[in-house]
Design a protein around this motif. Structure first.
Motif, PDB file in Angstrom:
ATOM      1  N   VAL A   1      -6.054  11.900   4.078  1.00 24.69           N
ATOM      2  CA  VAL A   1      -5.122  11.141   3.007  1.00 24.69           C
ATOM      3  C   VAL A   1      -3.839  11.082   3.679  1.00 24.69           C
ATOM      4  O   VAL A   1      -3.197  12.123   4.022  1.00 24.69           O
ATOM      5  CB  VAL A   1      -5.243  11.843   1.597  1.00 24.69           C
ATOM      6  N   SER A   2      -2.997   9.833   3.443  1.00 17.52           N
ATOM      7  CA  SER A   2      -1.478   9.940   3.662  1.00 17.52           C
ATOM      8  C   SER A   2      -0.807   9.024   2.541  1.00 17.52           C
ATOM      9  O   SER A   2      -1.210   7.845   2.238  1.00 17.52           O
ATOM     10  CB  SER A   2      -1.396   9.387   5.274  1.00 17.52           C
ATOM     11  N   GLU A   3       0.322   9.557   2.322  1.00 15.04           N
ATOM     12  CA  GLU A   3       1.333   8.794   1.635  1.00 15.04           C
ATOM     13  C   GLU A   3       2.494   8.390   2.187  1.00 15.04           C
ATOM     14  O   GLU A   3       3.769   7.950   1.762  1.00 15.04           O
ATOM     15  CB  GLU A   3       1.446   9.441   0.263  1.00 15.04           C
ATOM     16  N   ASP A   4       2.830   8.948   3.606  1.00 15.05           N
ATOM     17  CA  ASP A   4       3.712   8.760   4.359  1.00 15.05           C
ATOM     18  C   ASP A   4       3.950   7.192   4.660  1.00 15.05           C
ATOM     19  O   ASP A   4       3.078   6.636   5.533  1.00 15.05           O
ATOM     20  CB  ASP A   4       3.541   9.593   5.671  1.00 15.05           C
TER      21      ASP A   4
ATOM     22  N   GLN B   1     -11.047   6.496  -3.019  1.00 13.14           N
ATOM     23  CA  GLN B   1     -11.524   7.758  -2.904  1.00 13.14           C
ATOM     24  C   GLN B   1     -13.022   7.764  -2.761  1.00 13.14           C
ATOM     25  O   GLN B   1     -13.694   8.531  -1.800  1.00 13.14           O
ATOM     26  CB  GLN B   1     -11.015   8.830  -3.953  1.00 13.14           C
TER      27      GLN B   1
ATOM     28  N   TYR C   1      -6.741   6.306   2.493  1.00 13.74           N
ATOM     29  CA  TYR C   1      -7.852   7.170   2.906  1.00 13.74           C
ATOM     30  C   TYR C   1      -8.321   6.944   4.262  1.00 13.74           C
ATOM     31  O   TYR C   1      -8.855   5.779   4.322  1.00 13.74           O
ATOM     32  CB  TYR C   1      -8.694   7.379   1.724  1.00 13.74           C
TER      33      TYR C   1
ATOM     34  N   LYS D   1      -2.540  16.525   3.629  1.00 10.23           N
ATOM     35  CA  LYS D   1      -2.094  15.275   3.872  1.00 10.23           C
ATOM     36  C   LYS D   1      -1.461  14.862   5.489  1.00 10.23           C
ATOM     37  O   LYS D   1      -1.213  15.683   5.890  1.00 10.23           O
ATOM     38  CB  LYS D   1      -0.925  14.859   2.901  1.00 10.23           C
TER      39      LYS D   1
ATOM     40  N   ASP E   1      -4.710   2.151  -1.749  1.00 10.56           N
ATOM     41  CA  ASP E   1      -4.652   2.379  -3.133  1.00 10.56           C
ATOM     42  C   ASP E   1      -4.778   0.983  -3.770  1.00 10.56           C
ATOM     43  O   ASP E   1      -5.065   1.015  -5.115  1.00 10.56           O
ATOM     44  CB  ASP E   1      -3.837   3.368  -3.409  1.00 10.56           C
TER      45      ASP E   1
ATOM     46  N   THR F   1       0.685  -1.325   0.081  1.00 13.15           N
ATOM     47  CA  THR F   1      -0.075  -0.015   0.082  1.00 13.15           C
ATOM     48  C   THR F   1       0.901   1.450   0.032  1.00 13.15           C
ATOM     49  O   THR F   1       1.761   1.392   0.885  1.00 13.15           O
ATOM     50  CB  THR F   1      -0.895   0.011   1.212  1.00 13.15           C
ATOM     51  N   LYS F   2       0.608   2.262  -0.834  1.00  8.23           N
ATOM     52  CA  LYS F   2       1.447   3.336  -1.053  1.00  8.23           C
ATOM     53  C   LYS F   2       0.559   4.663  -0.542  1.00  8.23           C
ATOM     54  O   LYS F   2       1.035   5.759  -0.259  1.00  8.23           O
ATOM     55  CB  LYS F   2       1.731   3.583  -2.408  1.00  8.23           C
ATOM     56  N   LYS F   3      -0.751   4.700  -0.597  1.00  6.30           N
ATOM     57  CA  LYS F   3      -1.733   5.654  -0.083  1.00  6.30           C
ATOM     58  C   LYS F   3      -2.906   5.327   0.488  1.00  6.30           C
ATOM     59  O   LYS F   3      -3.530   4.193   0.151  1.00  6.30           O
ATOM     60  CB  LYS F   3      -2.082   6.377  -1.536  1.00  6.30           C
TER      61      LYS F   3
END
Length: 241
Positions: free
Chosen positions: A137-140, A110, A92, A169, A103, A88-90
């Protein structure tokens, strides 16, 4: 007697490479390249404020004087390998229940989070009588890691994270928000690009520094220093022709 400019061996090598890569470069551009490397300058443009700073740290300090780049947020974390996994990279996140959509684990995360917060029983926030559709939302990777399945944990847990004031984010640390700002909201420039443009304001102390360096006497000293090194003589002769 005015002390001349000294060019170290390392700077000489960099300057040689630059001049051979751009043989038609003008004297002032070459001088500014030298100054940028001598003083280890890393100019950046912050397009939102339309200001150029000497480095990213100065841009961060200036931005935070107006508005903090981050604010604390609290998220509820539920654990489910069906929602988040190592690929998983992103994600919600529902701030009310902790429900999360990844994602790579949902065909349209979304839309899914919109539907979820619209019907979430724990969502008590209302606007005009309707439930708000607020989510994070986070991509960390460090935030995403929090949601990986932990079989020993049965109940959701709460954790303090940090929200970017610019993107909204979520990040695991304040430092990560700052790094995201530097990477995605600042544009690196060369000193020559800074000097030749007139579209953006140059931060006052940085402008003062450039003006002190960009004077005829110092440029002449630069030329004299290069003239003493045979590898630079062809360039000096061209500039003085």
């Amino acid at each position: 007697m005015t002390k001349g400019i000294e060019i170290s061996a390392d700077l000489s090598d960099k300057l040689q490479h630059f001049l051979h890569e751009t043989p038609e470069v003008e004297l002032v551009t070459a001088y500014l390249y030298f100054i940028q490397n001598k003083f280890k300058l890393h100019p950046v443009l912050y397009p939102k404020n339309k200001v150029i700073y000497q480095n990213a740290e100065d841009a961060v300090r200036a931005a935070e004087k107006t508005n903090p780049l981050w604010k604390e947020a609290e998220i509820k974390i539920t654990f489910s390998r069906e929602s988040v996994n190592e690929l998983t990279k992103k994600i919600y996140i529902c701030p009310f229940s902790g429900k999360v959509f990844g994602d790579n684990t949902h065909p349209n995360p979304q839309d899914a989070i919109y539907d979820w917060v619209s019907n979430c029983k724990e969502n008590t926030e209302r606007i005009g009588g309707l439930k708000v559709k607020r989510f994070y939302v986070s991509e960390d990777p460090e935030v995403i890691k929090n949601y990986l399945d932990k079989t020993k944990v049965k109940e959701p847990i709460k954790r303090t994270v940090y929200s970017s004031a610019l993107s909204g984010k979520i990040f695991n640390t304040k430092e990560s928000v700052i790094e995201d700002f530097k990477k995605n909201y600042l544009k690196p420039l060369s000193l020559s690009e800074v000097q030749s443009q007139n579209r953006y304001e140059i931060e006052e102390s940085f402008l003062e520094f450039i003006q002190k360096q960009l004077v005829e006497d110092k440029i002449a000293q630069f030329v004299e220093a290069l003239a003493d090194k045979k590898e630079f003589v062809p360039f000096v002769e061209k500039w003085l022709a």
